[in-house]
Scaffold this active site. Structure first.
Site, mmCIF file in Angstrom:
data_model
loop_
_atom_site.group_PDB
_atom_site.id
_atom_site.type_symbol
_atom_site.label_atom_id
_atom_site.label_comp_id
_atom_site.label_asym_id
_atom_site.label_seq_id
_atom_site.Cartn_x
_atom_site.Cartn_y
_atom_site.Cartn_z
ATOM 1 N N VAL A 97 37.325 1.123 -17.157
ATOM 2 C CA VAL A 97 38.110 0.405 -18.172
ATOM 3 C C VAL A 97 39.439 1.117 -18.465
ATOM 4 O O VAL A 97 39.563 2.313 -18.223
ATOM 5 C CB VAL A 97 37.329 0.212 -19.506
ATOM 6 N N GLY A 100 44.038 0.263 -15.408
ATOM 7 C CA GLY A 100 44.908 -0.508 -14.527
ATOM 8 C C GLY A 100 44.181 -1.193 -13.389
ATOM 9 O O GLY A 100 44.801 -1.668 -12.452
ATOM 10 N N GLY A 102 42.146 -3.806 -13.906
ATOM 11 C CA GLY A 102 41.906 -5.200 -14.259
ATOM 12 C C GLY A 102 40.512 -5.475 -14.794
ATOM 13 O O GLY A 102 40.006 -6.599 -14.658
ATOM 14 N N SER A 103 39.898 -4.483 -15.449
ATOM 15 C CA SER A 103 38.510 -4.687 -15.888
ATOM 16 C C SER A 103 38.395 -5.825 -16.904
ATOM 17 O O SER A 103 37.483 -6.656 -16.808
ATOM 18 C CB SER A 103 37.917 -3.397 -16.457
ATOM 19 N N ALA A 105 40.398 -8.452 -17.345
ATOM 20 C CA ALA A 105 40.632 -9.749 -16.699
ATOM 21 C C ALA A 105 39.420 -10.154 -15.859
ATOM 22 O O ALA A 105 39.032 -11.324 -15.847
ATOM 23 C CB ALA A 105 41.889 -9.684 -15.832
ATOM 24 N N ASP A 147 47.449 -9.854 -13.751
ATOM 25 C CA ASP A 147 46.048 -9.416 -13.657
ATOM 26 C C ASP A 147 45.102 -10.606 -13.480
ATOM 27 O O ASP A 147 44.306 -10.641 -12.542
ATOM 28 C CB ASP A 147 45.616 -8.681 -14.938
HETATM 29 O O1 PMV Z 1 47.993 -1.697 -16.474
HETATM 30 P P1 PMV Z 1 47.760 -2.947 -15.699
HETATM 31 O O2 PMV Z 1 47.232 -2.753 -14.329
HETATM 32 O O3 PMV Z 1 47.058 -4.016 -16.464
HETATM 33 O O4 PMV Z 1 49.191 -3.544 -15.320
HETATM 34 C C1 PMV Z 1 50.186 -3.776 -16.225
HETATM 35 C C2 PMV Z 1 51.349 -4.322 -15.481
HETATM 36 C C3 PMV Z 1 52.606 -4.428 -16.313
HETATM 37 O O5 PMV Z 1 53.602 -4.964 -15.448
HETATM 38 C C4 PMV Z 1 53.056 -3.076 -16.814
HETATM 39 C C5 PMV Z 1 52.404 -5.349 -17.502
HETATM 40 C C6 PMV Z 1 52.177 -6.798 -17.132
HETATM 41 O O6 PMV Z 1 51.717 -7.539 -18.020
HETATM 42 O O7 PMV Z 1 52.499 -7.220 -16.004
#
Ligand code: PMV
Length: 308
Positions: A97, A100, A102-103, A105, A147
């Site tokens: 979690v 980054g 995507g957990s 989503a 995501d």
């Molecule tokens: O942290 P993640 O993997 O959910 O990615 C965020 C990506 C951003 O470009 C920073 C924000 C977005 O909503 O696209």
């Protein structure tokens, strides 16, 4: 019983600039996934069991702004489900979690599909994606929607805000090592900080976002043409811009350095930054060694994945 599963995801290029309308590339990570099982139940109520987040509760006892309650209540409202059926909903996930991958989503997408299918109104990918984006907005401020899109379609995505979804084909599979700093960071805060920079010096940052957009565009062409050797340099360049944007961190930079030092073709942070994950493009035979070097440099865990 109704089952549904959704993969994790990783952003290859274009994070943050995507919030300002530039393209970004993201791919599914199928080694990790969120899974939902739904059973009709003899017991009254809708019982949710999500062991990874220590949740075992009846729907009505959850706060109305709880992410899982939001998905179920909003779906029932939209489809005018009444009275509520008696259900057992089991949610499990192997996606780390707040890192980054995507957990959130993935849980939303898998839960949406499972609930809809179980109640006899299966949804198309377009519907699942649009609904999941509304849910993402409740929890992540102003997300671009990348995501939910890559997780819903489970295919490589060339994403631009407010543009039709473009999936694309990978000419030659390539290997990534994903390494987790173990630091959970809020994407929302990093996005807000970038917004402040942009508000103070718009033309400077618009130029940076343009450059990142060009990187995403070039990377997509290279991936489709199977010219993966071009991707390393593009990753390094993209990481440099993210550092300028202040969304990297000493831990992320240390892992990027360690990967390059151990022979990765290119490396960058991935996602919101400040913590979470970085990715390294590697030759398959070096993947294990680079993964070990990343752990020595502080990575809490690593995932090897092939992008197909
Ligand atoms: O942290 P993640 O993997 O959910 O990615 C965020 C990506 C951003 O470009 C920073 C924000 C977005 O909503 O696209």
């Amino acid at each position: 019983m109704t089952k549904s599963s959704a993969p994790g995801k990783i952003i290859l290029f274009g994070e943050h600039a995507v919030v300002y309308g530039r393209p970004a590339l993201a791919v599914p990570v199928t080694q990790v996934h969120a899974d939902v099982d739904i059973l009709d139940s003899a017991r009254a109520g809708i019982w949710i069991d999500a062991p990874e987040v220590n949740l075992r509760a009846e729907l009505n006892t959850l706060p109305s702004d709880h992410p899982i309650a939001s998905v179920i209540n909003n779906l029932f409202f939209l489809r005018r489900v009444s009275p509520f059926p008696n259900l057992e909903i089991k949610i499990s996930s192997t996606i780390p979690v707040a890192s980054g991958l995507g957990s959130g989503a993935a849980v939303t997408v898998a839960l949406t599909r499972a609930v809809a299918a179980h109640l006899g109104f299966p949804m198309t990918d377009e519907e699942v994606n649009a609904f999941s984006y509304e849910i993402e907005k409740l929890y992540h401020g102003t997300p671009s929607g990348i995501d939910n899109t890559v997780v819903t379609y489970a295919r490589p995505v060339y994403f631009m805000k407010n543009a039709p979804i473009q999936t694309f084909k990978v000419g030659q599979p390539f290997t990534l090592v994903i390494a987790d700093t173990g630091i959970s960071a809020l994407t929302k805060e990093a996005v807000e900080d970038v917004r402040r920079l942009w508000m103070n010096e718009r033309s400077r940052w618009e130029t940076v976002f343009d450059k990142i957009g060009e990187i995403s565009f070039t990377a997509r062409r290279a991936i489709e043409a199977g010219k993966n050797e071009l991707l390393g340099e593009l990753m390094n360049e993209n990481h440099g811009y993210l550092q300028k944007m202040t969304v990297s961190s000493p831990e992320l930079d240390r892992l990027v350095e360690a990967a390059l030092h151990a022979g990765a073709v290119g490396a960058k942070l991935s996602g919101g930054g400040r913590g979470g994950n970085m990715i390294a493009l590697v030759e398959p035979e070096k993947a294990e060694a680079i993964s070990l070097s990343l752990k020595r440099a502080g990575a809490k865990h690593t995932i090897l994945t092939q992008v197909l």
